[in-house]
Motif scaffolding. Structure first.
Motif, PDB file in Angstrom:
ATOM      1  N   ASN A 161       4.586 -15.021 -13.355  1.00  0.00           N
ATOM      2  CA  ASN A 161       5.687 -15.830 -13.871  1.00  0.00           C
ATOM      3  C   ASN A 161       7.016 -15.120 -13.694  1.00  0.00           C
ATOM      4  O   ASN A 161       7.071 -13.940 -13.322  1.00  0.00           O
TER       5      ASN A 161
ATOM      6  N   ARG B  21       1.542 -27.778  -7.341  1.00  0.00           N
ATOM      7  CA  ARG B  21       2.783 -28.547  -7.255  1.00  0.00           C
ATOM      8  C   ARG B  21       3.435 -28.735  -8.618  1.00  0.00           C
ATOM      9  O   ARG B  21       4.442 -29.421  -8.741  1.00  0.00           O
ATOM     10  N   ASP B  22       2.838 -28.158  -9.629  1.00  0.00           N
ATOM     11  CA  ASP B  22       3.371 -28.297 -10.979  1.00  0.00           C
ATOM     12  C   ASP B  22       4.256 -27.115 -11.324  1.00  0.00           C
ATOM     13  O   ASP B  22       3.967 -25.977 -10.963  1.00  0.00           O
ATOM     14  N   GLU B  23       5.320 -27.417 -12.049  1.00  0.00           N
ATOM     15  CA  GLU B  23       6.213 -26.376 -12.539  1.00  0.00           C
ATOM     16  C   GLU B  23       6.133 -26.342 -14.061  1.00  0.00           C
ATOM     17  O   GLU B  23       6.143 -27.379 -14.715  1.00  0.00           O
ATOM     18  N   TYR B  24       6.101 -25.145 -14.605  1.00  0.00           N
ATOM     19  CA  TYR B  24       6.049 -24.968 -16.040  1.00  0.00           C
ATOM     20  C   TYR B  24       7.294 -24.189 -16.452  1.00  0.00           C
ATOM     21  O   TYR B  24       7.624 -23.165 -15.861  1.00  0.00           O
ATOM     22  N   ASP B  25       7.965 -24.668 -17.479  1.00  0.00           N
ATOM     23  CA  ASP B  25       9.269 -24.127 -17.859  1.00  0.00           C
ATOM     24  C   ASP B  25       9.373 -24.146 -19.378  1.00  0.00           C
ATOM     25  O   ASP B  25       9.229 -25.210 -19.988  1.00  0.00           O
TER      26      ASP B  25
ATOM     27  N   GLU C  47       4.958 -21.587 -11.328  1.00  0.00           N
ATOM     28  CA  GLU C  47       4.473 -22.719 -10.565  1.00  0.00           C
ATOM     29  C   GLU C  47       2.957 -22.609 -10.430  1.00  0.00           C
ATOM     30  O   GLU C  47       2.439 -21.514 -10.223  1.00  0.00           O
ATOM     31  N   TRP C  48       2.314 -23.750 -10.539  1.00  0.00           N
ATOM     32  CA  TRP C  48       0.856 -23.798 -10.348  1.00  0.00           C
ATOM     33  C   TRP C  48       0.579 -25.002  -9.455  1.00  0.00           C
ATOM     34  O   TRP C  48       0.627 -26.124  -9.901  1.00  0.00           O
TER      35      TRP C  48
END
Length: 119
Positions: free
Chosen positions: A32, A103-107, A100-101
């Motif tokens: 991360n 195509r997903d983004e975690y914020d 990022e995982w």
């Protein structure tokens, strides 16, 4: 759930120093980036500094030479050492954690901590 808890803000005179800390908890992907953003009066939130899991750091121009970002991967913490503070550094500072995982983004964001620099 991921939670970020910031600490270390406060009031300081111009030329002084403050150290902000942020502790992350929950289900955190190891690769991360953690960073600090700020919102100063009359402006949009802006990047202060960001550091990747492998300790690659980038700084906003106003932070270069004055601020230092660091992290402890074992404790999921990120810190921002701020030296030579100026009145224009006054604002709310936010901790950020993201990855990022596929195509997903975690914020994720902390609640913010106030930094006030008096002249």
């Amino acid at each position: 759930q991921v939670q970020l808890v910031e600490s270390g803000g406060g009031l300081v005179q111009a030329g002084g120093s403050l150290r902000l800390s942020c502790a992350a908890s929950g289900s955190i992907f190891s690769s991360n980036s953690m960073g600090w953003y700020r919102q100063v009066p009359g402006k949009q939130r802006e990047l202060v500094a960001i550091i990747t899991f492998d300790d690659s750091a980038n700084y906003a121009d106003f932070a270069k030479g004055r601020f230092t970002i660091s992290r402890d991967n074992a404790k999921n913490t990120v810190s921002l050492q701020m030296n030579s503070l100026k009145p224009e550094d006054t604002g709310v500072y936010y901790c950020n954690l993201g990855w990022e995982w596929g195509r997903d983004e975690y914020d994720y964001w902390g609640q913010g901590t106030q930094v006030t620099v008096s002249s």
